[in-house]
Design an enzyme around this catalytic site. Structure first.
Site, PDB file in Angstrom:
ATOM      1  N   LYS A   1      19.449  28.351  44.095  1.00  0.00           N
ATOM      2  CA  LYS A   1      20.292  27.611  43.137  1.00  0.00           C
ATOM      3  C   LYS A   1      21.574  27.213  43.862  1.00  0.00           C
ATOM      4  CE  LYS A   1      23.350  27.739  40.336  1.00  0.00           C
ATOM      5  NZ  LYS A   1      24.501  26.799  40.537  1.00  0.00           N
TER       6      LYS A   1
ATOM      7  N   GLU B   1      27.784  38.896  48.247  1.00  0.00           N
ATOM      8  CA  GLU B   1      28.762  38.547  49.277  1.00  0.00           C
ATOM      9  C   GLU B   1      29.867  37.816  48.538  1.00  0.00           C
ATOM     10  OE1 GLU B   1      30.958  37.014  51.429  1.00  0.00           O
ATOM     11  OE2 GLU B   1      29.505  35.650  52.337  1.00  0.00           O
TER      12      GLU B   1
ATOM     13  N   CYS C   1      35.396  32.874  52.399  1.00  0.00           N
ATOM     14  CA  CYS C   1      35.519  34.167  51.723  1.00  0.00           C
ATOM     15  C   CYS C   1      36.339  35.167  52.523  1.00  0.00           C
ATOM     16  CB  CYS C   1      34.130  34.716  51.432  1.00  0.00           C
ATOM     17  SG  CYS C   1      33.030  34.588  52.839  1.00  0.00           S
TER      18      CYS C   1
ATOM     19  N   GLU D   1      42.706  36.072  45.238  1.00  0.00           N
ATOM     20  CA  GLU D   1      42.064  35.091  46.114  1.00  0.00           C
ATOM     21  C   GLU D   1      42.436  33.687  45.646  1.00  0.00           C
ATOM     22  OE1 GLU D   1      37.648  34.635  46.072  1.00  0.00           O
ATOM     23  OE2 GLU D   1      37.810  34.748  48.249  1.00  0.00           O
TER      24      GLU D   1
HETATM   25  P1  NAI Z   1      31.379  30.920  41.344  1.00  0.00           P
HETATM   26  O1  NAI Z   1      31.252  32.292  41.861  1.00  0.00           O
HETATM   27  O2  NAI Z   1      31.506  30.755  39.868  1.00  0.00           O
HETATM   28  O3  NAI Z   1      30.155  30.039  41.843  1.00  0.00           O
HETATM   29  C1  NAI Z   1      29.276  30.406  42.878  1.00  0.00           C
HETATM   30  C2  NAI Z   1      27.835  30.164  42.456  1.00  0.00           C
HETATM   31  O4  NAI Z   1      27.535  30.988  41.325  1.00  0.00           O
HETATM   32  C3  NAI Z   1      27.540  28.734  42.020  1.00  0.00           C
HETATM   33  O5  NAI Z   1      26.221  28.383  42.416  1.00  0.00           O
HETATM   34  C4  NAI Z   1      27.608  28.818  40.512  1.00  0.00           C
HETATM   35  O6  NAI Z   1      26.839  27.826  39.878  1.00  0.00           O
HETATM   36  C5  NAI Z   1      27.003  30.195  40.274  1.00  0.00           C
HETATM   37  N1  NAI Z   1      27.365  30.811  38.991  1.00  0.00           N
HETATM   38  C6  NAI Z   1      28.505  30.653  38.275  1.00  0.00           C
HETATM   39  N2  NAI Z   1      28.454  31.377  37.140  1.00  0.00           N
HETATM   40  C7  NAI Z   1      27.268  32.032  37.140  1.00  0.00           C
HETATM   41  C8  NAI Z   1      26.644  32.950  36.248  1.00  0.00           C
HETATM   42  N3  NAI Z   1      27.218  33.344  35.105  1.00  0.00           N
HETATM   43  N4  NAI Z   1      25.421  33.440  36.586  1.00  0.00           N
HETATM   44  C9  NAI Z   1      24.825  33.084  37.725  1.00  0.00           C
HETATM   45  N5  NAI Z   1      25.357  32.197  38.591  1.00  0.00           N
HETATM   46  C10 NAI Z   1      26.577  31.673  38.315  1.00  0.00           C
HETATM   47  O7  NAI Z   1      32.641  30.258  42.048  1.00  0.00           O
HETATM   48  P2  NAI Z   1      33.370  28.870  41.692  1.00  0.00           P
HETATM   49  O8  NAI Z   1      33.499  28.728  40.206  1.00  0.00           O
HETATM   50  O9  NAI Z   1      32.699  27.795  42.419  1.00  0.00           O
HETATM   51  O10 NAI Z   1      34.817  29.113  42.341  1.00  0.00           O
HETATM   52  C11 NAI Z   1      35.826  29.858  41.679  1.00  0.00           C
HETATM   53  C12 NAI Z   1      36.539  30.780  42.637  1.00  0.00           C
HETATM   54  O11 NAI Z   1      35.622  31.734  43.147  1.00  0.00           O
HETATM   55  C13 NAI Z   1      37.117  30.143  43.881  1.00  0.00           C
HETATM   56  O12 NAI Z   1      38.380  29.613  43.671  1.00  0.00           O
HETATM   57  C14 NAI Z   1      37.140  31.283  44.846  1.00  0.00           C
HETATM   58  O13 NAI Z   1      38.286  32.070  44.641  1.00  0.00           O
HETATM   59  C15 NAI Z   1      35.934  32.072  44.476  1.00  0.00           C
HETATM   60  N6  NAI Z   1      34.797  31.753  45.358  1.00  0.00           N
HETATM   61  C16 NAI Z   1      34.556  32.571  46.393  1.00  0.00           C
HETATM   62  C17 NAI Z   1      33.535  32.289  47.263  1.00  0.00           C
HETATM   63  C18 NAI Z   1      33.266  33.164  48.408  1.00  0.00           C
HETATM   64  O14 NAI Z   1      32.511  32.813  49.299  1.00  0.00           O
HETATM   65  N7  NAI Z   1      33.850  34.324  48.437  1.00  0.00           N
HETATM   66  C19 NAI Z   1      32.701  31.091  47.125  1.00  0.00           C
HETATM   67  C20 NAI Z   1      32.998  30.307  45.972  1.00  0.00           C
HETATM   68  C21 NAI Z   1      34.029  30.641  45.153  1.00  0.00           C
END
Ligand code: NAI
Ligand code: MG
Length: 496
Positions: A189, A264, A298, A399
């Site tokens: 996904k 992760e 990250c 973050e």
């Molecule tokens: P997110 O963690 O919400 O999204 C990452 C993935 O999870 C996407 O594919 C999203 O569609 C999916 N997702 C979201 N809600 C879900 C749920 N309830 N169940 C299953 N899958 C779900 O991150 P987002 O909204 O893109 O970014 C928000 C903040 O998260 C960023 O500002 C950053 O601080 C952090 N982030 C950290 C990352 C890392 O690599 N550590 C990567 C992306 C975001």
């Protein structure tokens, strides 16, 4: 909706699929819905992409289960190896297009996405190598009589892989690679912000000979497609990369069938600069530890601890270094810092810039969104260095996921260990010193999955990467990564 989109990439046209990949076929979403994906440098719509939801996830999981139980289970390790090697060759042949798709869909400059070549190809060939190196063990037991014991390593089964947008190609390879090496099947996904490269990779998987149902790709939103995958009773494992908040939801959703989970997640990594460091190396090192990918990494070293006696000099130099980086549309090969991925992330990061100023931190560089000329159409934030940061400020705790350094002074090593570890996260960390005993001491004392000494963000397919504390659990890369996709079975045979 077209099955394929062609987008103008500045240096040419690049095309790829926009529908769901289920059971080896490109299909529309059951709902018929689509969503737009945009170029964050310009705000332009790149493509309408099929919006998968729970029904599509059900179809993909059923296909993945059929493949897992069926012919895929009889495919020998060396055949899986050949598939991975062919996939690596295809990715190599099309690498420039894949890098351009990443640049268009999520904004990272070509100077960065193209530089990912060795890493991505190295990962695929590492997993290919591992496909024939997996094995159980024979173990001497102490039971009376003749009873023989050994272990089998078996693929965990159907894997749901949920990835973020900050490195769509490498994140996809980091999930599909170990799944194919171990004999699992996978439903990937992609993030809604950047689905195009994962879909193109799906096309290359088919070309490489991945059988139908073994790799399925279901773009869609987190709350619908992602949540359905995390909760699905017939998914054996979820491999998740993203925010800790979503990670917590994944763990809760996994409870229904107690599926295995690897996480992760994010970080607030300390990067510690001692006065005895080689500052010529530490200035760009500490700068790019945060400014690379506009801080959307990250393990970015966002809490920059600088020894008091060089604090003013060092923070000024990092600020100058950041101010001299070229910010702009990543299609320009000279650009070093691209836009943030979306309007949402822009709002989040500029929100933190305001919070930092309210908290009393002083921006030495950057600090406000860029809106000159064409930049106004995109989501650009310049490299920012906040000085005068205290540990309790939100910009030192949370973050931000933008190109924002929070620079904090320290005076001695015991103190910086304590303060460096005073975070709920534990993903990356950096140490800059010429003193080998300080380096070893910190390497042991820091509670994080990676410690980089006199470098930052070094990564290799054979070296494990992952988190302590709320940065998650499980490791990617290295032998342990394969174990995350395997079950261990103990077999007992009475021979007399
Ligand atoms: P997110 O963690 O919400 O999204 C990452 C993935 O999870 C996407 O594919 C999203 O569609 C999916 N997702 C979201 N809600 C879900 C749920 N309830 N169940 C299953 N899958 C779900 O991150 P987002 O909204 O893109 O970014 C928000 C903040 O998260 C960023 O500002 C950053 O601080 C952090 N982030 C950290 C990352 C890392 O690599 N550590 C990567 C992306 C975001
Ligand atoms: Mg989200």
């Amino acid at each position: 909706m077209d099955t394929v989109t062609t987008v103008s990439g500045g240096s040419g046209l690049v095309s790829g699929p926009t529908r769901l990949l289920i059971d080896g076929q490109w299909v529309n979403a059951a709902s018929g819905k689509t969503f737009e994906t945009r170029n964050p440098a310009t705000g332009e719509i790149l493509a309408d992409v099929a919006e998968g939801d729970a029904e599509d996830v059900n179809r993909a999981v059923a296909a993945a289960r059929r493949a897992f139980k069926g012919s895929w289970s009889r495919v020998k390790p060396n055949e899986r190896q050949m598939i991975l090697l062919r996939l690596a060759d295809l990715v190599e042949r099309h690498f420039d297009d894949l890098a351009l798709l990443d640049t268009l869909d999520m904004g990272a400059p070509l100077s960065r996405t193209r530089a990912g070549r060795q890493r991505v190809l190295g990962m695929l060939r590492y997993y290919a190598g591992m496909a024939t190196a997996l094995h159980g063990e024979t173990i001497e037991n102490s039971l009376p009589g003749d009873i023989f014991s050994y272990t089998l390593k078996e693929p965990v089964g159907v894997v749901g892989a949920i990835i973020p947008w900050n490195g769509p190609l490498s994140a996809s390879v980091w999930k599909i690679g170990p799944a194919l090496a171990t004999g699992c099947t996978v439903i990937l996904k992609p993030a809604e912000e950047a689905p195009l490269t994962p879909l193109r990779l799906g096309e290359l998987c088919l070309e490489a000979g991945v059988p139908p149902g073994v790799v399925n790709i279901v773009p869609g939103f987190g709350e619908t497609a992602g949540a359905a995958l995390a909760a699905h009773p017939d998914v054996d494992k979820v491999a998740f990369t993203g925010s800790h908040v979503t990670g917590q939801k994944i763990v809760q959703a996994s409870a229904g069938n107690l599926k295995r989970v690897s996480l992760e997640l994010g970080g607030k990594s300390p990067d510690i600069v001692f006065a005895d460091a080689d500052l010529e190396a530490a200035v760009p090192g500490a700068g790019m530890a945060v400014f690379a990918n506009s801080g959307q990494i990250c393990s970015a070293g966002t809490r920059l601890f600088v020894e008091q006696k060089i604090y003013d000099e060092f923070t000024d130099r990092v600020a100058k270094y950041g101010s001299n980086l070229r910010v702009g549309d990543g299609r320009d090969p000279d650009v070093q810092v691209g836009p943030l991925v979306s309007a949402e992330q822009l709002e989040r990061v500029t929100g933190y810039l305001a919070i930092g100023k309210q908290e009393g931190a002083r921006p030495l560089a950057g600090g406000t969104r860029l809106i000159d000329g064409k930049l106004a159409q995109g989501y650009f934030v310049p490299p920012t260095v906040f000085a005068g940061v205290r540990d309790d400020m939100r910009i030192a705790q949370e973050e931000i996921f933008g190109p924002v350094i929070s620079a904090i002074p320290f005076t001695d090593i015991e103190e910086v260990i304590e303060r460096g570890n005073a975070t709920t996260f534990g993903l990356g960390s950096g140490v800059w010193t010429k003193d080998v005993s300080k380096a070893h001491k910190l390497a042991k004392a820091i509670r994080a999955g990676s410690v980089w000494v006199n470098c930052y963000q070094a990564m290799d397919p054979a070296v494990p990467f992952g988190g302590y504390k709320m940065s998650g659990y499980g490791r990617e890369s290295g032998l342990q990564h394969l174990e995350e996709y395997l079950n261990v079975k103990a077999v007992w045979i009475r021979t007399a």
